[in-house]
Design a protein around this motif. Sequence first.
Motif, short mmCIF file in Angstrom:
data_model
loop_
_atom_site.label_atom_id
_atom_site.label_comp_id
_atom_site.label_asym_id
_atom_site.label_seq_id
_atom_site.Cartn_x
_atom_site.Cartn_y
_atom_site.Cartn_z
N LEU A 145 -4.22 -2.60 -4.53
CA LEU A 145 -3.90 -3.44 -3.37
C LEU A 145 -2.40 -3.71 -3.29
O LEU A 145 -1.80 -3.65 -2.22
N GLN A 146 -1.81 -3.98 -4.44
CA GLN A 146 -0.38 -4.28 -4.46
C GLN A 146 0.43 -3.09 -3.97
O GLN A 146 1.37 -3.26 -3.18
N SER A 147 0.01 -1.88 -4.38
CA SER A 147 0.80 -0.72 -3.95
C SER A 147 0.62 -0.49 -2.45
O SER A 147 1.55 -0.09 -1.75
N GLN A 148 -0.62 -0.81 -1.92
CA GLN A 148 -0.82 -0.69 -0.47
C GLN A 148 0.06 -1.69 0.28
O GLN A 148 0.70 -1.35 1.28
N ILE A 149 0.11 -2.90 -0.24
CA ILE A 149 0.95 -3.93 0.40
C ILE A 149 2.40 -3.49 0.41
O ILE A 149 3.10 -3.57 1.43
N ASN A 150 2.82 -2.96 -0.75
CA ASN A 150 4.22 -2.51 -0.85
C ASN A 150 4.53 -1.43 0.18
O ASN A 150 5.57 -1.47 0.84
N SER A 151 3.59 -0.44 0.32
CA SER A 151 3.91 0.65 1.25
C SER A 151 3.87 0.15 2.70
O SER A 151 4.67 0.59 3.53
N MET A 152 2.96 -0.83 3.00
CA MET A 152 2.94 -1.40 4.35
C MET A 152 4.24 -2.14 4.62
O MET A 152 4.83 -2.02 5.70
N ASN A 153 4.71 -2.87 3.63
CA ASN A 153 5.97 -3.60 3.78
C ASN A 153 7.13 -2.65 4.09
O ASN A 153 7.90 -2.90 5.00
N SER A 154 7.18 -1.53 3.33
CA SER A 154 8.33 -0.64 3.55
C SER A 154 8.20 0.06 4.91
O SER A 154 9.21 0.27 5.57
N ALA A 155 6.92 0.33 5.34
CA ALA A 155 6.74 0.93 6.66
C ALA A 155 7.25 -0.01 7.75
O ALA A 155 7.94 0.40 8.71
N MET A 156 6.94 -1.33 7.61
CA MET A 156 7.37 -2.31 8.58
C MET A 156 8.90 -2.44 8.61
O MET A 156 9.51 -2.58 9.65
N MET A 157 9.50 -2.39 7.42
CA MET A 157 10.96 -2.50 7.32
C MET A 157 11.63 -1.35 8.10
O MET A 157 12.63 -1.55 8.75
N MET A 158 11.00 -0.14 7.95
CA MET A 158 11.61 1.04 8.61
C MET A 158 11.52 0.91 10.13
O MET A 158 12.38 1.37 10.84
N ARG A 159 10.44 0.25 10.62
CA ARG A 159 10.27 0.12 12.06
C ARG A 159 11.27 -0.85 12.70
O ARG A 159 11.53 -0.79 13.87
N ARG A 160 11.79 -1.79 11.87
CA ARG A 160 12.70 -2.80 12.45
C ARG A 160 14.02 -2.20 12.91
O ARG A 160 14.53 -1.26 12.28
#
Length: 306
Positions: free
Chosen positions: A291-306
């Motif tokens: 779960l933590q690694s999924q959260i991390n990858s979602m976070n980095s995906a969101m960062m890239m979209r900003r």
Amino acid sequence: MVLSVFKSGDELFNQGVDLIKRKEYAKAKKNFEKTIEKGGREAALARAYVDIIDAVLDKDNPGRYVKLAATLDQMKDGFEFGLTEINPSRVALECRLLAERMEAGRMSNSAPAQAEIKGNKFLDVARKYQSMIGNDTIMISEIIGIPVNTGIKEALYAQALGYENLALGAVATDPKRAAELLQNAYACRKQLGEDGQNVLNAINAYSKSVKCWICGRPATGEGIHFVAMSSDISPFMRKSDDDILKSAPDNYGSVYVCRPCYTAISRRSDEISKQYHDRAMQEMRAMEARLQSQINSMNSAMMMRR
Ligand SMILES: [Zn+2]
């Protein structure tokens, strides 16, 4: 005329004696301490009063009685404490016995060898109360304000505790002997006017014999060498007529199992539960990491979209 503001040692002493009569012990003690400082005529008696008051104010401390006994040994004549006439040599003896009894009470009895030593110590104290005080009333109890008994009665209490501790020491190796020792304790409790129900329950438990439902070995001493384990003796099983069935509690809701069988089962089941527990924890940690690694990858995906 000159008025002295400072009281003499003797005045302080007399005031202290009055304070004892009013049971104002802490104040009285201060007076006697000052009497000793000033070296009044009654300094020796003041010293005894201080030690008696220390015992009154700290009843549960055996050291107080040992100290008081040593002080009383120095005194030849009787004296009064409040309304009680004190015979120094006699009260010194009572103090020593009381300290011994209290020290016996504080000894550990968690291991069988310790319980045996403690039991014998109590029996020793009992013999002393019986032979040295006998039917006389114990004065120190009245002085310090604990229940007043005769020497014989104190001996019975100490004897009961002695046999109870000896039984505790014996039960691991010889439950029948432990039950016999408890018979003596029970007789003392009855003489003291107690119902002795706890002792009687232990006698019944220690002298009970059964056969183990698992290995068939005989065992004596309920709760010590065999225990009741929850079970269900079905009506069909109840009809059979063997020794082991007789070894079941009346409600058929449990079976008697010897301690070796019982501990083997409980230790093995503890091991099995621990394995399940460890496996479940391992799986939870793996899931947490996923779960933590999924959260991390979602976070980095969101960062890239900003
Ligand atoms: Zn068994």
